[in-house]
Motif scaffolding. Structure first.
Motif, PDB file in Angstrom:
ATOM      1  N   LYS A  58      32.341  32.720  47.560  1.00 36.64           N
ATOM      2  CA  LYS A  58      31.556  32.596  48.792  1.00 36.64           C
ATOM      3  C   LYS A  58      30.278  31.791  48.583  1.00 36.64           C
ATOM      4  O   LYS A  58      29.743  31.226  49.540  1.00 36.64           O
ATOM      5  N   HIS A  80      35.770  41.868  42.993  1.00 31.32           N
ATOM      6  CA  HIS A  80      34.607  41.735  43.875  1.00 31.32           C
ATOM      7  C   HIS A  80      33.709  40.587  43.408  1.00 31.32           C
ATOM      8  O   HIS A  80      33.244  39.774  44.230  1.00 31.32           O
ATOM      9  N   SER A 136      35.188  37.331  44.402  1.00 29.93           N
ATOM     10  CA  SER A 136      34.979  37.052  45.827  1.00 29.93           C
ATOM     11  C   SER A 136      33.565  36.554  46.097  1.00 29.93           C
ATOM     12  O   SER A 136      33.357  35.605  46.862  1.00 29.93           O
TER      13      SER A 136
END
Length: 540
Positions: A436, A429, A432
């Motif tokens: 981004k 997580h 990710s």
């Protein structure tokens, strides 16, 4: 195993496939031309051979009655007494001959005026001596008129036609040739003629059976171009049935194939290919079968005079059959092209698949060498490589860049409470979130258990780097949902260090970012710190 090619290899496959198919096409075309030429040449050779065989068959069969009629005339000449020959002697000789020679419909002896003295007929396989009251004067017949002009040993040969009985063509048809030669007495005076009606059916059968050839139409033509033998039975013997000469002449080779007939008149043999097919011919003159003989004194006799006589032995292979031969070769070559192209294309496809698999395997190895197995981010080795490149570039062009060193706060608590699998979910997580919040040109790496590094290239100032760090912490405020349903909040301490001319290399820069990260830890965690020289003094 993947059976599909990627776009670049598929494009290469299409180009190479077209090239391979074209090369195979060129090869097959060359083979086709060679095969067609070879087949046509073989047909030409076979046709010449077949014509020669048929010609030889005719000459052989023709020489038999020619010799027979001369032998009979010689026997009768030898048996003469007082320069005359009795009817009984003639009948005895001719009867014995007719009884043993079944190929003759009539065996006759005519006197010097052309009147029949002896006639023996073969009727339904039996021989019959015609009574004297049925014998006829034949002086008006063309073959008798021609025989009147013959010398000793000369032979008149009538045209090959159909036998006529009672002014009607005999059915079934009986092809006949009349052989006539004079009988000369010791004083050299002509006392009569021997006439043989030779049934030519067997000779024509031999002609047709002499060569086993189903490809062509074997033909025999007379001197006027009428068909005597042909696959087209309606065309044969037209001159016997058409009373009008103009109508009959329309059923000749000259009328059907005028160019071919013209060529047969120019040369004794030849072969021509035109739009009607392949024509092969040889002219047969029966006198060619007659060789000079030696007399009793071993002197060469003069050549035997034979009435002007000519046949044309011809074979015709139609254009349709020649085209069919080419079509057979074409079909074989097309299938050959399809099969070879399929093999080439299939081989190419599997070869490219193997190449693709090799590329993918190398890429996988390269990814394992450069990327983190858990998150897919760059690993420590790759990050150091990228940092070295960035440092080298900045030394040359003084392009600023920054490094963010991120360490998760209290991550051990997640592993201890929820297990390592839950910890892995959190780590993925985090990866990710980091992706981004950075640009595509930036490099994100996981360098340790819960430590991450971000390389921000071409970053003009620390404000922008700080903004990105802030956005990352803000994104961490969203909870991570674990498989067990529990929510976990991620917190992190971030240290920022920028390029300066006094940095010795990637290690130096990483240490500065690490020092700044520990500043954030010391300030209460979940904060952002920018490296300064004072931090370096404290670290020392």
């Amino acid at each position: 195993m993947r059976w599909r090619l990627n776009s670049s290899l598929f494009k290469a496959f299409c180009i190479i496939s077209v090239a391979c198919c074209y090369v195979v096409f060129l090869v097959i075309t060359a083979i086709y031309q060679d095969k067609v030429t070879g087949k046509e040449e073989l047909v030409r050779v076979d046709q010449n051979r077949a014509v020669s065989i048929r010609q030889y068959s005719l000459v052989e069969d023709f020489s038999v009655p020619f010799a027979d009629v001369r032998i009979l005339a010689d026997i009768l000449s030898y048996r003469m007494s007082d320069n005359a020959v009795s009817r009984d002697d003639v009948l005895q000789v001719l009867y014995a001959f007719a009884e043993n020679k079944r190929g003759y419909g009539q065996v006759r002896f005519l006197d010097a005026t052309g009147y029949e003295k002896v006639r023996i007929n073969r009727e339904h396989g039996q021989i019959r001596v015609v009574p004297q009251d049925e014998l006829q004067l034949k002086a008006h017949r063309e073959y008798v008129k021609a025989a009147m002009r013959l010398g000793a040993g000369d032979v008149y040969v009538s045209p090959l036609d159909l036998n006529i009985e009672n002014n009607k063509i005999e059915v079934p048809y009986v092809p006949v040739i009349r052989f006539v030669t004079p009988v000369i007495n010791a004083a050299g005076v002509r006392v009569g003629f021997v006439v043989l009606n030779f049934y030519a059916s067997e000779m024509l059968e031999h002609f047709q059976e002499a060569a086993s050839d189903t490809l062509s139409n074997a033909m025999l033509l007379n001197a006027q171009g009428y068909w005597l033998v042909s696959d087209d039975k309606d065309a044969c013997w037209a001159f016997m049935f058409e009373k009008d000469d103009n109508t009959a002449s329309n059923k000749t080779l000259a009328a059907t194939y005028p160019i071919i007939w013209e060529q047969t008149q120019k040369g004794a043999s030849g072969q021509i290919r035109n739009g009607d097919g392949l024509f092969t011919w040889r002219t047969v003159t029966p006198s060619f079968a007659i060789f000079p003989n030696l007399d009793k004194g071993r002197h060469v006799e003069p050549p035997v005079a034979v009435s002007p006589y000519k046949w044309v032995v011809m074979q015709h292979v139609s254009e349709e059959k020649l085209t069919a031969l080419k079509d057979d070769v074409f079909t074989t070559c097309v299938w050959g092209w399809i099969v070879l192209s399929a093999i080439a294309v299939s081989t190419l496809w599997f070869t490219l698949l193997i190449i693709q698999q090799g590329q993918e395997h190398r890429e996988e190895l390269e990814e394992l060498a450069h990327n983190d197995w858990l998150t897919g981010l760059s690993n420590l080795r790759h990050m150091f490589s990228r940092l070295e490149e960035a440092c080298e570039k900045s030394r040359i062009s003084n392009v600023p860049f920054f490094v963010l060193y991120i360490d998760l706060d209290d991550f051990k608590f997640v592993n201890d409470r929820y297990g390592h699998e839950a910890g892995n979910i959190v780590l993925r997580h985090v990866a990710s979130v980091l992706r981004k919040n950075v640009r595509l040109t930036d490099t994100v790496a996981r360098i340790g258990g819960d430590e991450y590094v971000i390389l921000l290239e071409n970053m003009p100032g620390s404000d922008k780097a700080e903004e990105i760090a802030f956005n990352i912490l803000t994104s961490f405020q969203e909870p991570v949902i674990l498989e067990c349903g529990s929510e976990v909040y991620v917190k992190a301490s971030i240290g920022i260090a920028g390029w300066s001319s006094d940095i010795s290399g990637a290690d130096d820069l990483m240490k500065r970012a690490d020092v700044a990260m520990y500043d954030s830890k010391n300030e209460g965690k979940n904060t952002i710190s920018i490296y300064s020289e004072q931090d370096d003094d404290i670290a020392i």
